[in-house]
Design an enzyme around this catalytic site. Structure first.
Site, PDB file in Angstrom:
ATOM      1  N   GLU A 113      24.279  14.503  -2.916  1.00 34.75           N
ATOM      2  CA  GLU A 113      22.936  14.150  -2.436  1.00 34.75           C
ATOM      3  C   GLU A 113      23.098  13.456  -1.093  1.00 34.75           C
ATOM      4  O   GLU A 113      24.209  13.096  -0.687  1.00 34.75           O
ATOM      5  CB  GLU A 113      22.204  13.266  -3.453  1.00 34.75           C
ATOM      6  N   HIS A 228      10.197   9.260  -0.621  1.00 33.89           N
ATOM      7  CA  HIS A 228      11.073  10.424  -0.806  1.00 33.89           C
ATOM      8  C   HIS A 228      10.604  11.481   0.176  1.00 33.89           C
ATOM      9  O   HIS A 228       9.399  11.759   0.266  1.00 33.89           O
ATOM     10  CB  HIS A 228      10.989  10.927  -2.241  1.00 33.89           C
ATOM     11  N   ARG A 274      17.462   8.774   3.105  1.00 30.91           N
ATOM     12  CA  ARG A 274      16.083   9.175   2.817  1.00 30.91           C
ATOM     13  C   ARG A 274      15.038   8.686   3.794  1.00 30.91           C
ATOM     14  O   ARG A 274      14.136   9.410   4.177  1.00 30.91           O
ATOM     15  CB  ARG A 274      15.711   8.568   1.467  1.00 30.91           C
ATOM     16  N   HIS A 334       8.284   6.638  -3.576  1.00 23.64           N
ATOM     17  CA  HIS A 334       9.196   7.015  -4.662  1.00 23.64           C
ATOM     18  C   HIS A 334       9.786   5.814  -5.390  1.00 23.64           C
ATOM     19  O   HIS A 334       9.966   5.847  -6.603  1.00 23.64           O
ATOM     20  CB  HIS A 334      10.315   7.861  -4.046  1.00 23.64           C
ATOM     21  N   ARG A 369      17.468   2.420  -0.802  1.00 17.75           N
ATOM     22  CA  ARG A 369      18.374   2.778  -1.900  1.00 17.75           C
ATOM     23  C   ARG A 369      19.065   4.111  -1.650  1.00 17.75           C
ATOM     24  O   ARG A 369      18.428   5.088  -1.258  1.00 17.75           O
ATOM     25  CB  ARG A 369      17.581   2.854  -3.207  1.00 17.75           C
TER      26      ARG A 369
END
Ligand code: FAD
Ligand code: SIN
Length: 521
Positions: A113, A228, A274, A334, A369
């Site tokens: 990811e 997100h 992100r 998100h 995060r």
């Protein structure tokens, strides 16, 4: 009615259940949960759980990636606990029967990811949370010491003499009950529902953060909200998450002309953190005036439908073929990095009250995060909290010197008229507009003024019904977010201001906390 277990756990997601499992050998455990036991973000988690278990990986590398994504604000001790203890707790999940995807040799097959330097995300297709939830509920069901009460909406934490002694909840018939316990764990999840556009389920209304603040517990980092980048954006369809694992497997973001544009914004292109991908999408949309889409059409060697069955189905229902069609996407709220301040064992500033999972703020995520670190956080810090909740209650340990700065206490305002348009829909629209991905000084001022007035009106209200309690949670969290966002005059991670677009480590390289000024009791 009052019940008196040894331990009280609020919520039934990953943090709550892992804590309950740790507590069950020490006494009776009552778990209260708002809806059905499997409702919450945990069951919706798609991409996977990040853990340094591969031959090419190490906790050190996982730590470095987490710190880099956190944009200078992660607390290294918290990250060390996360990445160091992660393998032990994920191995435990595997031993309990978690069915994660495996390679031809039968070893867990991690995916990649964004912002991870290696493949380290274990997953069960694209429905990892459902599988983890299944395993944890199975373990809990086998332990008679744990009782789950569902459709129990906690509306209040009970405090006596400066110690948390339990919580009050409303049942499905709106009757009030009290549960009194030696120690209470908040594991009520995040607050995505504060915003009009979110990936989060309906239960994530920030109740835990709001209730803890109301009883004087310290909260921090609420300016840091994660958007997100890729949520399905088809009119009339739910804002379904399109997992970061799609980009990890090679999916590209395309502009209205069909060009892959991320390389112009970020050297890591689609695999940048992100917050950066989300802002690049907004910029490219503004530059071109057209929509952005996610495409997997060039990935000829990947069986897209088999690898991402849940996402394929959501796209199919929207009339799109995930393997072939460009899928329209836009960012949505998100995850909330901030929350109730804890030490590494979940203790808060209020003795007897513990917090773990998304509701908590350990500093582990900094300002942003890293993908798939949240399930791991719930697992590791849920277990850590459960391990100490039998000890005599005390105030949390301090963070490192200068790391967490207490701001001027929030003073309860005078009773005021509610804003004329105060309702849940307006709160969510205002938060989305004024506390969104790109924050302007005008928007932040407007949010601060409106949410301060709305909160004062909610606090003064004598309405005791569930709808009012729900509104009060949303308003309180939005008030704390606007206060924090207006205060932090810089941009980093999930907090971006047009009037202060740079990061300033000299003045803002620390966390800020808020606490409610207590009136004389
Ligand atoms: P939750 O799982 O949200 O549980 C909170 C619990 O508290 C629920 O049971 C809820 O009903 C209960 N509750 C709330 N308020 C009350 C109240 N007032 N009274 C009683 N009970 C209450 N993270 C990853 O690491 N990997 C992923 O792949 C991933 N994918 C995600 C996909 C989606 C669509 C979403 C929304 C999130 C995803 N995340 C992912 C984030 C992650 O799922 C959450 O941060 C994490 O599951 C939070 O766990 P938790 O135990 O803290 O809270
Ligand atoms: C995703 O699958 O993109 C969500 C992962 C996360 O929230 O960490």
């Amino acid at each position: 009615m009052t019940t008196q277990p040894d331990f009280l756990v609020l919520g039934s997601g990953i943090a709550a259940l892992r804590a309950a499992l740790a507590l069950a050998s020490r006494g009776s455990v009552c778990v209260l949960t708002k809806g059905e036991p499997d409702q919450g973000s945990t069951g919706w988690a798609q991409g996977g759980i990040a853990v340094a278990m591969g031959d090419d990986d190490s906790p050190r590398l996982h730590l470095e990636d987490t710190l880099a994504a956190g944009d200078g604000l992660c607390e290294p001790d918290a990250v060390r606990a996360l990445v160091g203890e992660g393998p032990r707790y994920v191995s435990e999940l595997l031993a309990w029967g978690a069915r994660f995807d495996r390679d031809a040799q039968g070893r867990p097959a991690p995916t990649r990811e964004a912002a991870h330097s290696v493949r380290r995300v274990l997953h069960a297709d694209d429905a990892t949370g459902r599988e983890i939830s299944r395993v944890l509920h199975e373990q809990v069901a086998a332990l008679p010491a744990i009782t789950i009460i569902d459709h129990a909406i906690v509306t209040e934490l009970l405090c006596e003499g400066g110690v948390c002694v339990g919580a009050a909840y409303r049942d499905a018939q709106d009757r009030r009950h009290e549960v009194r316990a030696r120690a209470t764990l908040l594991a009520t999840g995040g607050a995505g529902q504060v915003f009009a556009q979110t990936t989060n389920p309906t239960v994530t209304t920030g109740d835990g953060m709001a209730m803890a603040f109301e009883v004087g517990a310290e909260v921090a980092d609420l300016e840091f909200v994660q958007f997100h980048p890729t949520v399905l954006d088809v009119p009339g369809r739910p804002r379904f998450l399109l997992s970061e694992a799609l980009r990890g497997e090679g999916a590209r973001l395309l502009n209205v002309a069909g060009e892959a544009f991320m390389g112009r914004y970020e050297s890591a292109a689609e695999l940048a953190p992100r917050d950066r991908v989300a802002r690049a999408i907004v910029r490219e949309r503004q530059r071109t005036g057209g929509p952005i889409s996610l495409s997997m059409a060039h990935l000829r060697d990947l069986d897209v439908h088999a690898r991402f069955p849940q996402i394929s189905e959501a796209c199919r229902e929207a009339g799109l073929d995930l393997a072939r069609d460009p899928v329209p996407v836009s960012p949505a709220v998100h995850y909330v990095m901030g929350g109730v301040v804890t030490d590494l064992d979940g203790r808060t500033s209020l003795p007897g009250l513990y917090a773990a999972g998304e509701v908590a703020c350990t500093g582990v995520h900094g300002a942003n995060r890293l993908a798939s670190n949240s399930l791991l956080e719930g697992l590791v810090f849920g277990a850590r909290a459960g391990a100490v909740m039998g000890e005599p209650p005390r105030v949390r340990d301090g963070w490192g010197p200068g790391r967490l700065v207490a701001c001027a206490p929030a003073v309860p305002g005078p009773a005021v008229e509610a804003p004329a348009d105060l309702d849940v829909a307006t709160v969510r629209l205002r938060a989305w507009r004024d506390l969104g991905l790109v924050r302007t000084p005008e928007g932040l001022q407007a949010a601060d003024a409106w949410f301060t007035q709305a909160r004062a009106a909610c606090v003064a209200s004598t309405a005791g019904d569930l709808a009012s309690a729900q509104l009060r949670s949303l308003v309180t969290v939005a008030y704390l977010m606007s206060r924090a966002a207006l205060r932090r005059e810089e941009s980093r991670g999930g907090h971006y201001r047009t009037d202060f677009p740079e990061r300033h480590d000299d003045t803002w390289g620390h966390h800020c906390s808020d606490v409610l000024q207590r009136t004389a009791e």
